[in-house]
Write an enzyme that holds these catalytic residues in place. Structure first.
Site, short mmCIF file in Angstrom:
data_model
loop_
_atom_site.label_atom_id
_atom_site.label_comp_id
_atom_site.label_asym_id
_atom_site.label_seq_id
_atom_site.Cartn_x
_atom_site.Cartn_y
_atom_site.Cartn_z
N ARG A 262 21.12 78.87 20.43
CA ARG A 262 19.83 78.21 20.25
C ARG A 262 18.70 79.12 20.68
NH1 ARG A 262 21.33 72.01 22.24
NH2 ARG A 262 23.15 71.85 20.88
N ARG A 277 19.71 76.27 30.72
CA ARG A 277 19.17 76.45 29.37
C ARG A 277 19.37 77.90 28.93
NH1 ARG A 277 15.94 72.96 26.85
NH2 ARG A 277 15.65 71.86 28.81
N GLU A 349 21.00 66.23 31.70
CA GLU A 349 21.81 65.97 30.52
C GLU A 349 22.99 66.94 30.40
OE1 GLU A 349 19.57 66.20 26.86
OE2 GLU A 349 21.40 66.53 25.69
N SER A 352 25.36 64.32 24.85
CA SER A 352 24.50 63.46 24.06
C SER A 352 25.37 62.89 22.96
CB SER A 352 23.36 64.31 23.49
OG SER A 352 22.38 63.49 22.93
N ARG A 390 26.84 73.77 31.61
CA ARG A 390 26.26 72.82 32.56
C ARG A 390 27.34 72.22 33.46
NH1 ARG A 390 21.12 69.97 29.39
NH2 ARG A 390 20.05 71.96 29.04
#
Length: 423
Positions: A262, A277, A349, A352, A390
């Site tokens: 990403r 991130r 988070e 999801s 994460r």
RNA sequence: GGAAGGGUGGCCGAGUGGACGAAGGCGCGGCGCUGGAAACGCCGUGUACGGGUUUCCCCGUACCGAGGGUUCGAAUCCCUCCCCUUCCGCCA
């Protein structure tokens, strides 16, 4: 993609539902209605002209067979042809425009989704696990990881720039162990393991909804017109694109371990430190292709399958239901799972889980033949099960000890072949 | 990367530019035959869009890998692309 028929028949309902996400979508809808009307008028004209042309062409064939002169009919057809051509050109433009607009309209939120504009209005659904109690000041995972020699930010940046990190030694092994633990767990629940391509064509990304609207978030290999996948949801969900499945083949459960790429455009300055991130991270993904009647039950079990990973690892988490304004482009309803990060004193988070209903199925043209023989769109769901980077951060932080070592969660010990990670 | 061949309905497979949505077969569904079944016989059996009518009934249009073109008319001829197979090259 939304159902054009629904937009046509109940524009007010669609507008109202979309406005729960974002007030600016009403104009797009009006544009769709106008283009659709235009399109149908042109179609009608063209089709009747074509019917006439077909009839006359056949006449020509007959006349010639009988040895009669057909030149006057030929001239008539020639005129029809130019008329059809110019109308067709117009129709092509209208259809292209309509498609463009349709591809940029997000999914309708499910009626049960709480209305809200931003993250703070998400609804906490449940919490699990005890927050760790430290007799010392808990450190952030980047400090722990660096000290243990498992995270190397400096060399990662040297190789590829910021937001790239090297996992070393127990860090690298942790990732491999987590991958195996997660995949084994999901296999037991009936998910079929898949290794998909990590580079895909643009239409695949249109299928799941990343394109055309979120092009700037993706890495593209221009020479070969391929994109690096931002999540395994993309290749997994598209696996059956263009197919008509048998009803008894449903539901299909898929899982895959893949890297995710990403660009993180527009998130400058956010989560600069650590591995929360990154431009590249690994994830085990869950995807379900299901019958429309059961998709909301499937969303619940999908979410609990993802939660199971955190339970097994003993990581405290909570589940929140996203409000309409926080919903992703393709999702009708989403649960986020957030893991506890002691250094930030908050949940972050880590998964999801979404039901996209038939939004992606429409874009991908994935259908099934129901018991009455009718072809219907499937419903698609996806969820992280879970993000590995994460998870590593969460383990380092939640299981840290004052001496800088990290206790390995029990369920992971067989996989990692270690009980403690120490300097 | 080079050369050759090929992509037609759920599947197999035919198709000379004009009655081709497409022969034939298989499969599937219905009916007949039967005590029941097999075999056999008859009939039916794609999708999308638009319109009529809301009866899943009719009409029209489109679709033979995708997109363009030639033609009064294209599954059929031409161009581009994608995919598959085989051979050569390269390679983990």
């Amino acid at each position: 993609m939304l159902d054009i028929e629904l937009i046509r028949k109940k524009p007010e309902l669609v507008k109202e539902r979309l406005s729960r996400r974002d007030g600016g979508l009403s104009e797009l809808l009006d544009k769709v209605l106008e283009l659709d009307k235009n399109r149908r008028e042109l179609l009608k004209k063209i089709e009747s002209l074509r019917a006439e042309r077909n009839k006359k062409s056949k006449e020509i064939g007959l006349l010639r067979k009988e040895g009669k002169d057909s030149s006057s009919v030929e001239e008539e057809v020639r005129q029809l042809k130019t008329e059809i051509e110019s109308l067709q050109e117009k129709l092509g433009e209208v259809e292209e425009e309509l498609r463009k607009v349709m591809l940029r309209i997000p999914n309708l939120p499910h009626e049960s989704v709480p209305v809200g504009e931003e993250e703070s209005q998400n609804l906490e659904v449940r919490k699990w696990g005890e927050l760790p109690n430290f007799s010392f000041e808990p450190k952030p995972h980047w400090e722990i990881g660096e000290a243990l020699g498992v995270l190397d930010f400096e060399r990662g940046a040297r190789l590829s720039g910021s937001r790239f990190t090297v996992l070393k030694n127990w860090g690298a092994r942790l990732e491999r162990a987590l991958m195996n633990l997660m995949l084994d767990l999901h296999a037991k629940k009936g998910y079929e393991e898949v290794i998909p391509p990590h580079l895909v064509r643009d239409e695949i990304l249109i299928g799941t909804g990343q394109l055309p609207k979120f092009e700037e978030d993706l890495y593209r290999c221009e020479r070969d017109e391929l994109y690096l996948i931002p999540t395994a949801e993309v290749p997994l969900t598209n696996l059956f694109r263009g197919e008509i499945l048998k009803e008894e083949d449903l539901p299909v459960y898929l899982t895959a371990y893949t890297p995710c790429y990403r660009r993180e455009a527009g998130s400058h300055g956010k989560d600069i430190r650590g591995i929360i991130r990154q431009h590249q991270f690994s994830k085990v993904e869950l995807v379900k292709i299901v019958h429309p009647d059961s998709s909301y039950d499937e969303l619940e079990t999908l979410t609990s399958d993802a939660e199971e990973v955190l339970k097994v690892l003993g990581l405290p988490y909570r589940v929140v239901e996203l409000c309409t304004g926080d919903l992703g482009f393709s999702a009708a309803k989403t649960y986020d799972i957030e893991v506890w990060l002691p250094s930030q004193n908050r949940y972050r988070e880590i998964s999801s889980c979404s039901n996209c209903e038939d939004f992606q199925a429409r874009r991908m043209n994935t259908r099934f033949k129901d018991s009455t023989g009718k072809n219907r769109f499937v419903h698609t769901l996806n969820g992280s099960g879970v993000a590995i980077g994460r998870t590593i951060a969460a383990i380092l932080e939640n299981y840290q000890r004052e001496d800088g070592s990290v206790v390995v969660p029990e369920a992971l010990r067989d996989y990692l072949k270690a009980d403690v990670i120490a300097p």
